[in-house]
Design a protein around this motif. Structure first.
Motif, PDB file in Angstrom:
ATOM      1  N   ARG A 117       5.036 -14.341  14.262  1.00 11.61           N
ATOM      2  CA  ARG A 117       4.373 -14.888  13.077  1.00 11.61           C
ATOM      3  C   ARG A 117       2.856 -14.862  13.246  1.00 11.61           C
ATOM      4  O   ARG A 117       2.114 -14.498  12.319  1.00 11.61           O
ATOM      5  N   LEU A 118       2.375 -15.219  14.441  1.00 11.74           N
ATOM      6  CA  LEU A 118       0.944 -15.199  14.695  1.00 11.74           C
ATOM      7  C   LEU A 118       0.403 -13.775  14.667  1.00 11.74           C
ATOM      8  O   LEU A 118      -0.736 -13.538  14.243  1.00 11.74           O
ATOM      9  N   TYR A 119       1.210 -12.836  15.096  1.00  9.76           N
ATOM     10  CA  TYR A 119       0.815 -11.419  15.022  1.00  9.76           C
ATOM     11  C   TYR A 119       0.617 -10.996  13.572  1.00  9.76           C
ATOM     12  O   TYR A 119      -0.359 -10.328  13.230  1.00  9.76           O
ATOM     13  N   ARG A 120       1.564 -11.407  12.710  1.00  7.94           N
ATOM     14  CA  ARG A 120       1.437 -11.054  11.291  1.00  7.94           C
ATOM     15  C   ARG A 120       0.216 -11.735  10.668  1.00  7.94           C
ATOM     16  O   ARG A 120      -0.482 -11.144   9.828  1.00  7.94           O
TER      17      ARG A 120
ATOM     18  N   GLY B   6       3.950 -17.702  23.843  1.00 10.47           N
ATOM     19  CA  GLY B   6       5.086 -17.486  24.734  1.00 10.47           C
ATOM     20  C   GLY B   6       6.444 -17.604  24.074  1.00 10.47           C
ATOM     21  O   GLY B   6       7.466 -17.313  24.689  1.00 10.47           O
ATOM     22  N   TRP B   7       6.471 -18.057  22.814  1.00 11.62           N
ATOM     23  CA  TRP B   7       7.726 -18.104  22.055  1.00 11.62           C
ATOM     24  C   TRP B   7       7.734 -16.927  21.094  1.00 11.62           C
ATOM     25  O   TRP B   7       6.864 -16.827  20.222  1.00 11.62           O
ATOM     26  N   ARG B   8       8.710 -16.041  21.251  1.00 10.33           N
ATOM     27  CA  ARG B   8       8.673 -14.767  20.548  1.00 10.33           C
ATOM     28  C   ARG B   8       8.588 -14.931  19.030  1.00 10.33           C
ATOM     29  O   ARG B   8       7.818 -14.230  18.371  1.00 10.33           O
TER      30      ARG B   8
ATOM     31  N   ILE C 199       6.679   0.448  14.555  1.00 11.67           N
ATOM     32  CA  ILE C 199       5.361   0.585  15.174  1.00 11.67           C
ATOM     33  C   ILE C 199       4.960  -0.670  15.946  1.00 11.67           C
ATOM     34  O   ILE C 199       4.118  -0.624  16.832  1.00 11.67           O
ATOM     35  N   ASP C 200       5.591  -1.810  15.608  1.00  6.74           N
ATOM     36  CA  ASP C 200       5.283  -3.060  16.299  1.00  6.74           C
ATOM     37  C   ASP C 200       6.289  -3.309  17.415  1.00  6.74           C
ATOM     38  O   ASP C 200       6.952  -4.348  17.471  1.00  6.74           O
ATOM     39  N   GLN C 201       6.407  -2.351  18.321  1.00  9.85           N
ATOM     40  CA  GLN C 201       7.382  -2.459  19.405  1.00  9.85           C
ATOM     41  C   GLN C 201       7.010  -3.542  20.408  1.00  9.85           C
ATOM     42  O   GLN C 201       7.874  -4.119  21.064  1.00  9.85           O
ATOM     43  N   ALA C 202       5.743  -3.811  20.562  1.00 11.88           N
ATOM     44  CA  ALA C 202       5.278  -4.849  21.490  1.00 11.88           C
ATOM     45  C   ALA C 202       4.369  -5.812  20.737  1.00 11.88           C
ATOM     46  O   ALA C 202       3.355  -5.405  20.180  1.00 11.88           O
ATOM     47  N   VAL C 203       4.753  -7.075  20.708  1.00 11.78           N
ATOM     48  CA  VAL C 203       3.951  -8.102  20.030  1.00 11.78           C
ATOM     49  C   VAL C 203       3.162  -8.875  21.081  1.00 11.78           C
ATOM     50  O   VAL C 203       3.730  -9.311  22.093  1.00 11.78           O
TER      51      VAL C 203
END
Length: 420
Positions: free
Chosen positions: A52-55, A45-47, A36-40
């Protein structure tokens, strides 16, 4: 876990339940949230850091929802987040003022010298980083100004809703061309502005219109950290610093110019990186307060238009793309507000069975450290979990029709914008 060989190809590889493609390009699982998290969202700018910031943002968002769902929800005038944001704003203002004063001194200290050039550069930097308070003269670029004398039914409804939620009246009404609505304050006098997109207004049912006004006017009194005169500085100045120093390209004819451009670009990227990092930290601190203010604005939407209307209004957010498509289709055919409403009503009816899936999807796709709004799914669920409210303001079909007649003068212009 790997799915057994007997499971169809459309089954989730983690839990073997059926997958769907609703809202995303690739299949995802509504049972266990696989894929479900196909796009973060991009933050730094560092994936690996962005993931981690998304989580982190996801945990903060869910934790705040849990804390507020069953507890009191009232405006906060001063919180740790607001105090930190105010302090950061004062420091940033002082830095910008200091840059301006230093630039002025260097410019005149030894006129027509290297110091003059440096002073001019610093003055230019201070000018670019200056706080923006917005201008009334710029408002027509965002929408058509509504003549209040020619829209008495609309003004009357706004007055009734403002009284119901305890908010001051907006001093300027704008009619936009988007499927959106917002309030803001501009200028040193902090003129209150309400902008409602005509496509959004036309696609809503009468009580949803009341709830929309309740939500937007609620922003004038819900303690939103983003709305303060000083706190806006912290929200915008660091992003301007990052944009100013994010230099691209390496040039120069000679070796010295080439090396200088490399050093300048590297130093610029360091400054831009520091500014972005500080901005992320400030956003991390302040956005929980901003999202809390959105929940409170939704509570005011329920107070004004009733809980049922506030929920369906919030659910329309997860249908925005589909509704925008049918509205633009009707506009390209030269049809106006009545056709937009009918097309949106059909689209919402067709999408109703998918609302649970769209809500679940929004809990993931609308999460970001930069998100000032909670996911639409959590907003709807918050309204469902809190005590139901009856509408304080009722808008009849006849009254809604009178308002549409008042706004019809702007219809052709909006149709042209939607056709473009």
């Amino acid at each position: 876990m790997t799915a057994p060989s007997t499971v169809p190809a459309v089954a989730c590889p983690r839990c073997a339940q059926p997958t769907v493609t609703t809202g995303l390009k690739k299949p995802w699982c509504p049972s266990c949230d696989w894929n479900i998290d196909q796009a973060v969202p991009v933050v730094l700018g560092w994936r690996f850091l962005d993931r981690r910031l998304y989580r982190v943002a996801s945990r903060l968002t869910e934790a705040q929802f849990t804390a507020l769902a069953d507890g009191p929800l009232s405006p906060r005038r001063m919180t740790a987040a607001r105090l930190t944001t105010l302090a950061a704003s004062v420091v940033l203002l002082a830095v910008v003022l200091g840059i301006g004063i230093l630039g002025l001194w260097l410019f005149f200290f030894d006129f027509i010298s290297l110091g003059t050039i440096l002073g001019a550069a610093l003055l230019g930097m201070a000018f670019m980083l200056r706080p923006r308070l917005g201008r009334l003269s710029k408002l027509p670029e965002q929408g058509r100004l509504v003549d209040l004398d020619k829209a008495p039914h609309l003004v009357g409804l706004v007055e009734r809703v403002a009284a119901a939620v305890g908010a001051p009246m907006p001093q300027v009404l704008l009619l936009g061309c988007e499927l959106n609505a917002y309030t803001t304050t501009v200028g040193l006098r902090r003129t209150r502005v309400l902008c409602v997109g005509l496509p959004l207004w036309a696609t809503l049912e009468p009580q949803e219109r009341v709830a929309l006004l309740g939500h937007e006017l609620g922003h004038f009194v819900n303690g939103d950290v983003r709305r303060g005169l000083l706190t806006q500085v912290a929200e915008t100045t660091l992003s301007r610093v990052a944009a100013l120093f994010a230099l691209d390209g390496i040039g120069g004819r000679g070796l010295l110019e080439y090396v200088s451009s490399i050093i300048t670009r590297a130093l610029g990227r360091v400054v831009a990186g520091i500014a972005r990092t500080l901005q992320v930290l400030l956003v991390w601190i302040s956005q929980r307060d901003s999202q809390r203010a959105e929940y409170l604005a939704d509570e005011m939407a329920a107070r004004a238009g009733g809980t049922a209307a506030a929920i369906t209004l919030t659910d329309q957010i997860v249908m925005t793309d589909s509704i925008d498509t049918v509205v633009r289709r009707e506009a390209r055919a030269g049809h106006g507000m009545s056709a937009w409403h009918d097309a949106a009503r059909v689209a919402r009816s067709n999408l109703a069975p998918k609302v649970p899936l769209l809500r679940r999807l929004s809990r993931h796709t609308e999460v970001s450290l930069y998100a000032s709004h909670p996911p639409a799914a959590l907003r709807a669920e918050m309204l469902e979990r809190r005590p139901a409210q009856a509408a304080a303001v009722t808008l009849t079909e006849a009254e809604a029709a009178h308002i549409d007649d008042e706004l019809a003068v702007h219809e052709k212009r909006v149709i042209r914008e939607l056709q473009g």
